[in-house]
Scaffold this active site. Structure first.
Site, PDB file in Angstrom:
ATOM      1  N   GLY A  67      37.576  33.583  36.355  1.00 39.97           N
ATOM      2  CA  GLY A  67      38.648  33.034  35.521  1.00 39.97           C
ATOM      3  C   GLY A  67      38.134  31.895  34.671  1.00 39.97           C
ATOM      4  O   GLY A  67      38.826  30.909  34.417  1.00 39.97           O
ATOM      5  N   LEU A  72      39.638  24.842  32.696  1.00 41.52           N
ATOM      6  CA  LEU A  72      38.606  24.113  33.434  1.00 41.52           C
ATOM      7  C   LEU A  72      37.225  24.761  33.405  1.00 41.52           C
ATOM      8  O   LEU A  72      36.221  24.072  33.551  1.00 41.52           O
ATOM      9  CB  LEU A  72      39.043  23.950  34.904  1.00 41.52           C
ATOM     10  CG  LEU A  72      40.370  23.234  35.143  1.00 41.52           C
ATOM     11  CD1 LEU A  72      40.645  23.142  36.635  1.00 41.52           C
ATOM     12  CD2 LEU A  72      40.369  21.856  34.509  1.00 41.52           C
ATOM     13  N   ASP A  93      34.992  36.194  33.167  1.00 46.13           N
ATOM     14  CA  ASP A  93      36.424  36.414  32.932  1.00 46.13           C
ATOM     15  C   ASP A  93      36.585  37.868  32.530  1.00 46.13           C
ATOM     16  O   ASP A  93      35.596  38.625  32.508  1.00 46.13           O
ATOM     17  CB  ASP A  93      36.958  35.462  31.846  1.00 46.13           C
ATOM     18  CG  ASP A  93      38.404  35.051  32.110  1.00 46.13           C
ATOM     19  OD1 ASP A  93      39.232  35.947  32.399  1.00 46.13           O
ATOM     20  OD2 ASP A  93      38.717  33.850  32.030  1.00 46.13           O
ATOM     21  N   ILE A  94      37.827  38.265  32.198  1.00 41.81           N
ATOM     22  CA  ILE A  94      38.088  39.654  31.821  1.00 41.81           C
ATOM     23  C   ILE A  94      38.312  39.806  30.320  1.00 41.81           C
ATOM     24  O   ILE A  94      38.656  40.887  29.855  1.00 41.81           O
ATOM     25  CB  ILE A  94      39.299  40.225  32.577  1.00 41.81           C
ATOM     26  CG1 ILE A  94      40.551  39.410  32.274  1.00 41.81           C
ATOM     27  CG2 ILE A  94      39.029  40.297  34.067  1.00 41.81           C
ATOM     28  CD1 ILE A  94      41.833  40.040  32.812  1.00 41.81           C
ATOM     29  N   ILE A 112      38.762  39.993  39.053  1.00 39.99           N
ATOM     30  CA  ILE A 112      39.003  39.542  40.422  1.00 39.99           C
ATOM     31  C   ILE A 112      39.835  40.539  41.222  1.00 39.99           C
ATOM     32  O   ILE A 112      39.903  40.442  42.453  1.00 39.99           O
ATOM     33  CB  ILE A 112      39.690  38.162  40.448  1.00 39.99           C
ATOM     34  CG1 ILE A 112      41.075  38.227  39.796  1.00 39.99           C
ATOM     35  CG2 ILE A 112      38.807  37.126  39.777  1.00 39.99           C
ATOM     36  CD1 ILE A 112      41.864  36.945  39.930  1.00 39.99           C
ATOM     37  N   TYR A 200      53.900  30.642  41.723  1.00 40.57           N
ATOM     38  CA  TYR A 200      52.626  29.927  41.604  1.00 40.57           C
ATOM     39  C   TYR A 200      52.425  29.018  42.815  1.00 40.57           C
ATOM     40  O   TYR A 200      51.374  29.030  43.455  1.00 40.57           O
ATOM     41  CB  TYR A 200      52.623  29.119  40.309  1.00 40.57           C
ATOM     42  CG  TYR A 200      51.387  28.288  40.068  1.00 40.57           C
ATOM     43  CD1 TYR A 200      50.127  28.873  40.022  1.00 40.57           C
ATOM     44  CD2 TYR A 200      51.484  26.909  39.840  1.00 40.57           C
ATOM     45  CE1 TYR A 200      48.994  28.110  39.776  1.00 40.57           C
ATOM     46  CE2 TYR A 200      50.365  26.151  39.593  1.00 40.57           C
ATOM     47  CZ  TYR A 200      49.126  26.753  39.568  1.00 40.57           C
ATOM     48  OH  TYR A 200      48.007  25.993  39.328  1.00 40.57           O
TER      49      TYR A 200
END
Length: 383
Positions: A67, A72, A93-94, A112, A200
């Protein structure tokens, strides 16, 4: 009758593999250095096969960030590459990475939700530390709960199982959103009731407990920090409830007015991104014996929209904020107003460097630079 022969052959292979690793000489982006010491597993006594992932990786760890194109990832990769070498930190990442990311160091596709894809990267790149940033944030997660469950919970299951299998040190951030309206809000301690009301937050409580379980049950070196709102000049807000604290600087410089989706008195803990990233690195490097918890609060300051508006007005006296609270105010009302991070400060030496005034001054300077605005100098930029 063939068992002794097979056992001897296994022992021969083990000896050959150990010799190969010890004799390997660094070349270019070689994965091992001659100064590394191999350690056999001290927890799995059922097999005599050496554990090649338990060498002393602290000297020069191989690090994967999942990610990695969020708020960050790029900054943390830059910091870690400076410490451990450009080729030893792999961002993933994707989505298709922009040119400046590709030019700054290794970047790979990593899904992931695809354990085989992650496993291939971990094995081929000989990963030692896994930093897992893949998640949907609070406001975005509420718009698509099934997707948030897949990304924030199934994704954690996948990376944790791989950390167990390959003896990885794994860092997964948590959040102020892991607390709920029944938690003490000012200050909120490390250990207290957690009853979040967003998917979340629920997924982050799951991550904290799941990581602790894998640590105590399987010996996984799981580490986590509960982040407050993180403020950065370089990145675009990603759908978090605290993102107004980034947007407000852009509006101040472009229009001189900000429309805030929170009430003027909505107090929340915040932190400048440099402090946040340094905290991640310091916790990753902290010796195991210093960590009395697997998840710690860290914080630097707390402010409300009204307070940060007043801080910006010290540099831009005509700046105004209008308040139009929406559904994100309900989320903010269930979150801490201030973090008690005394355990992190006492256990492994956490400290912040930026307070509110220092952060505001720097953000106005950097936002002007990154947005390439041809605007009059603020007081902050002149001093």
């Amino acid at each position: 009758m063939q068992l002794p022969m097979m056992r001897s052959f296994t022992q021969f292979l083990q000896s050959a593999r150990i010799a190969t690793v010890r004799l390997q000489v660094p070349q270019c982006a070689c994965r091992f250095s001659t100064s590394r010491t191999l350690l056999t597993s001290t927890t799995d006594t059922s097999s005599s096969i050496p554990n090649f992932d338990r060498y002393n990786a602290l000297d020069n760890p191989r690090i994967l960030i999942t990610g990695g194109l969020g708020q960050l990832g790029p900054g943390l990769a830059k910091l870690l590459r400076k410490k451990y070498g450009e080729d030893n930190v792999i961002l993933s990442d994707i989505i298709k990475a922009p040119k400046h990311i590709l030019e700054s160091g290794p970047y790979v596709f990593a899904d992931i939700l695809d354990p085989k894809n992650l496993q291939q990267i971990i094995v081929n790149e000989r990963i030692d530390w896994l930093i897992h940033f893949g998640a949907l944030l609070s406001a975005v997660g509420e718009m698509d709960v099934p997707l948030a469950v897949k990304v924030n919970i199934e994704g954690v299951h996948n990376v944790m199982e791989l950390a167990k299998r390959y003896k990885l040190r794994i860092f997964i951030p948590s959040t102020i959103g892991a607390f709920g309206p029944d938690s003490p809000r000012n200050p909120t301690p490390d250990l207290t009731i957690q009853r979040p009301r967003t998917i979340y937050g629920v997924s982050k409580v799951h991550t904290e407990l799941f990581g602790e379980y894998y640590h105590y049950k399987h010996g996984v070196d799981f580490r986590s920090l509960r982040f407050p709102g993180v403020i950065s000049a370089e990145t675009t807000p990603g759908g978090g409830t605290t993102d107004y604290a980034v947007e407000i600087f852009e509006d101040a410089l472009i229009t001189g007015k900000h429309v805030c989706y929170l009430r003027p008195d909505a107090m929340l803990p915040m932190m400048y991104i440099d402090d946040c990233l340094r905290g991640v690195v310091e916790m990753l490097e902290a010796p195991q014996e210093q960590l009395k918890l697997r998840t710690y609060n860290i914080a630097a300051m707390s402010f409300s929209p009204e307070i940060i508006t007043d801080a910006i007005r010290k540099h831009m006296p005509h700046f105004e904020t209008e308040y139009k609270p929406d559904s994100r105010q309900d989320i903010a009302d269930s979150w801490p107003q201030a973090f008690d991070d005394s355990r992190a400060r006492n256990d492994w030496g956490w400290t912040h460097h930026y307070d509110l005034d220092g952060m505001v001054k720097l953000m106005l300077e950097l936002k002007r630079k990154f947005m390439k605005l041809d605007l009059p100098q603020t007081k902050a930029a002149r001093t």
